[in-house]
Write a protein that holds these residues in place. Structure first.
Motif, PDB file in Angstrom:
ATOM      1  N   UNK A  64      41.159  21.636   1.372  1.00  0.00           N
ATOM      2  CA  UNK A  64      39.791  22.007   1.735  1.00  0.00           C
ATOM      3  C   UNK A  64      39.813  22.700   3.095  1.00  0.00           C
ATOM      4  N   UNK A  65      39.083  23.797   3.216  1.00  0.00           N
ATOM      5  CA  UNK A  65      39.007  24.542   4.468  1.00  0.00           C
ATOM      6  C   UNK A  65      37.957  23.906   5.376  1.00  0.00           C
ATOM      7  N   UNK A  66      38.412  23.365   6.516  1.00  0.00           N
ATOM      8  CA  UNK A  66      37.508  22.682   7.444  1.00  0.00           C
ATOM      9  C   UNK A  66      37.753  23.211   8.849  1.00  0.00           C
ATOM     10  N   UNK A  67      36.689  23.634   9.512  1.00  0.00           N
ATOM     11  CA  UNK A  67      36.751  24.093  10.890  1.00  0.00           C
ATOM     12  C   UNK A  67      35.853  23.196  11.738  1.00  0.00           C
ATOM     13  N   UNK A  68      36.374  22.783  12.903  1.00  0.00           N
ATOM     14  CA  UNK A  68      35.600  21.907  13.775  1.00  0.00           C
ATOM     15  C   UNK A  68      35.555  22.465  15.182  1.00  0.00           C
ATOM     16  N   UNK A  69      34.359  22.451  15.767  1.00  0.00           N
ATOM     17  CA  UNK A  69      34.165  22.802  17.160  1.00  0.00           C
ATOM     18  C   UNK A  69      33.372  21.675  17.799  1.00  0.00           C
ATOM     19  N   UNK A  70      34.089  20.730  18.392  1.00  0.00           N
ATOM     20  CA  UNK A  70      33.417  19.556  18.946  1.00  0.00           C
ATOM     21  C   UNK A  70      32.752  18.752  17.862  1.00  0.00           C
ATOM     22  N   UNK A  71      31.445  18.581  17.956  1.00  0.00           N
ATOM     23  CA  UNK A  71      30.706  17.775  16.994  1.00  0.00           C
ATOM     24  C   UNK A  71      30.117  18.604  15.852  1.00  0.00           C
ATOM     25  N   UNK A  72      30.435  19.898  15.820  1.00  0.00           N
ATOM     26  CA  UNK A  72      30.000  20.763  14.723  1.00  0.00           C
ATOM     27  C   UNK A  72      31.169  21.008  13.777  1.00  0.00           C
ATOM     28  N   UNK A  73      30.944  20.810  12.488  1.00  0.00           N
ATOM     29  CA  UNK A  73      31.990  20.972  11.479  1.00  0.00           C
ATOM     30  C   UNK A  73      31.471  21.847  10.353  1.00  0.00           C
ATOM     31  N   UNK A  74      32.298  22.809   9.931  1.00  0.00           N
ATOM     32  CA  UNK A  74      31.978  23.651   8.775  1.00  0.00           C
ATOM     33  C   UNK A  74      33.031  23.420   7.697  1.00  0.00           C
TER      34      UNK A  74
END
Length: 437
Positions: A64-74
């Protein structure tokens, strides 16, 4: 060598506004359902704690493609039918939620995998989940000598049998595992509880488009439904806020405002007990976001009295019982905690651990088969307390320092980062002083 941290305060008082990190339970489920669903899911307020990051990494291993920037996740997921068989074992670390919910998810997936955990999680029972899953036709086998413990090998089944399952003990983890497996079942899966446990899974399944039916203490869903990516807001974790809620109620002249904290009624037992013990509680603002209520609450110190905690209340505050036991040491009279056998199979035996550690400080507390009996108020001294590698016991020890006459040294405080990485920073912010090192 075991890491230690010494905490000491001179005439402490808590004052200020606090926004605690995102809810751990909801963060786990948002990653899980976002990965099961097809399309994009955007999560805000995600908890950056170790447990939730274990869940996130597992789904990356599944493709699964998951990107995280701090508390934001896509999350961009092709749906669970397109997951890839992982090259290595799926490591849940210390997270019981990750392990038990993943058993249900993997049972109905298209992949074969081995699920493992750290030394603590590998001692926690899994049979409460595997027994109902096996009755659904799941293929789960032990990799070690004990069929009740991790590591476990799961061969995903394209289709599982529907069951009507009566829960022997209220458990959101078991209920959730069965409902997740039910998404791939032929027919309708029903789970019934004598006492309703936390319902984040049910609320979020509906948010992702699942048609789910509730009838009293039973919940049902029909297998074969499709989930679509969506946006998820994670409110502040009331189980993390509970430590500072207890501190505000316990320490004279204290007042803390908790901003955007989760107020799901299956989790607010801590507020009901604080009110019963005499704490001043004001609900400043209440909001809701697609089924998960949250809001702003003010808690102030007041004279406290002992109370009885048991029955239907226990599932609503099971994680808060260690810190409520601490609070009871400062309340007038007897506090009885009962019907809480579940505490014995948490990250550690929390009944034995809490009584052992609080006795070191001079508390009048006795262990019972299903809880504790605490007499108060008692003066607490300082000392060295073990966290047992359990984040909630580590935080309880730090809050105890606010009421203790001398410094408290915590063994293995790093475990607190499992659910509350900024705990000590927030403690210093509310007290206006740095703890001793």
């Amino acid at each position: 060598m075991v890491e230690k941290r010494t905490v000491a305060f001179h005439k402490p008082r808590l004052d200020g506004e606090l926004r605690v990190p995102g809810d751990k339970s909801i963060s786990h489920r948002a990653i899980m359902l976002g990965s099961i669903a097809k399309g994009r899911t955007n999560i805000s307020g995600f908890l950056e704690g170790e447990d939730c990051l274990r869940t996130l990494e597992i789904f990356k291993q599944l493709g699964v493609s998951i990107e995280r920037s701090g508390t934001d996740v896509s999350i961009d997921s092709p749906g669970m039918a397109e997951w890839k068989t992982p090259a290595d074992a799926l490591y849940a670390g210390n997270s019981g939620t990750t392990a038990r919910l993943m058993l249900g998810i993997l049972a109905g997936s298209s992949v074969e995998s081995v699920l493992t955990g750290d030394e603590y999680l590998s001692k926690r029972p899994m049979k409460r989940v595997t027994v109902p899953l096996l009755s659904m036709g799941a293929s789960i086998a032990a990799e070690g000598p004990d069929s009740d413990l991790l590591p476990l090998r799961i061969k995903g089944m394209a289709s599982l049998r529907a069951i009507d399952y009566q829960m022997p003990v209220a458990s959101a983890q078991v209920k959730s595992a069965i409902l997740f497996a039910g998404l791939q079942a032929e027919g309708t899966v029903t789970v019934s509880e004598e006492t309703v446990s936390r319902d984040h899974t049910e609320r979020m399944l509906q948010q992702f488009g699942v048609d789910l039916q509730r009838d009293g203490n039973s919940v049902s869903l029909k297998g074969g439904q499709s989930l679509a990516g969506t946006d998820v807001l994670v409110p502040g974790d009331i189980s993390s806020a509970a430590f500072f809620m207890v501190a505000a109620a316990m320490i004279p002249d204290s007042e803390v405002v908790f901003v955007d904290v989760g107020l799901n009624p299956t989790r607010t037992g801590i507020l009901d007990v604080l009110e019963a013990m005499g704490a001043q509680i004001e609900y400043i603002e209440e909001k809701g976001q697609q089924g998960e209520p949250y809001g702003t609450v003010r808690i102030s110190h007041a004279a406290l009295r002992g109370t009885e905690i048991g029955g239907d209340m226990i599932p609503r505050l099971i994680d808060e019982l260690p810190t409520l036991a601490l609070l009871a040491t400062q309340a007038e009279g007897r506090t009885v905690i009962k019907d809480a056998e579940e505490l014995r199979v948490k990250e550690t035996d929390r009944i034995k651990a809490v009584t052992t550690e609080l006795k070191k400080l001079g508390a009048s507390i006795e262990e019972t088969e299903d809880g504790m009996i605490i007499e108060g108020p008692t003066s607490l001294t300082g000392g060295t307390l073990s966290s047992y590698g359990d984040h909630r016991l580590g935080m309880m020890a730090a809050i105890a320092a606010l009421a203790a006459s001398d410094a408290i040294t915590i063994e293995d405080p790093a475990c607190i980062a499992i659910s509350y990485p900024s705990f000590f920073e927030d403690l210093e912010k509310l007290t206006g002083s740095e703890d001793a090192e």
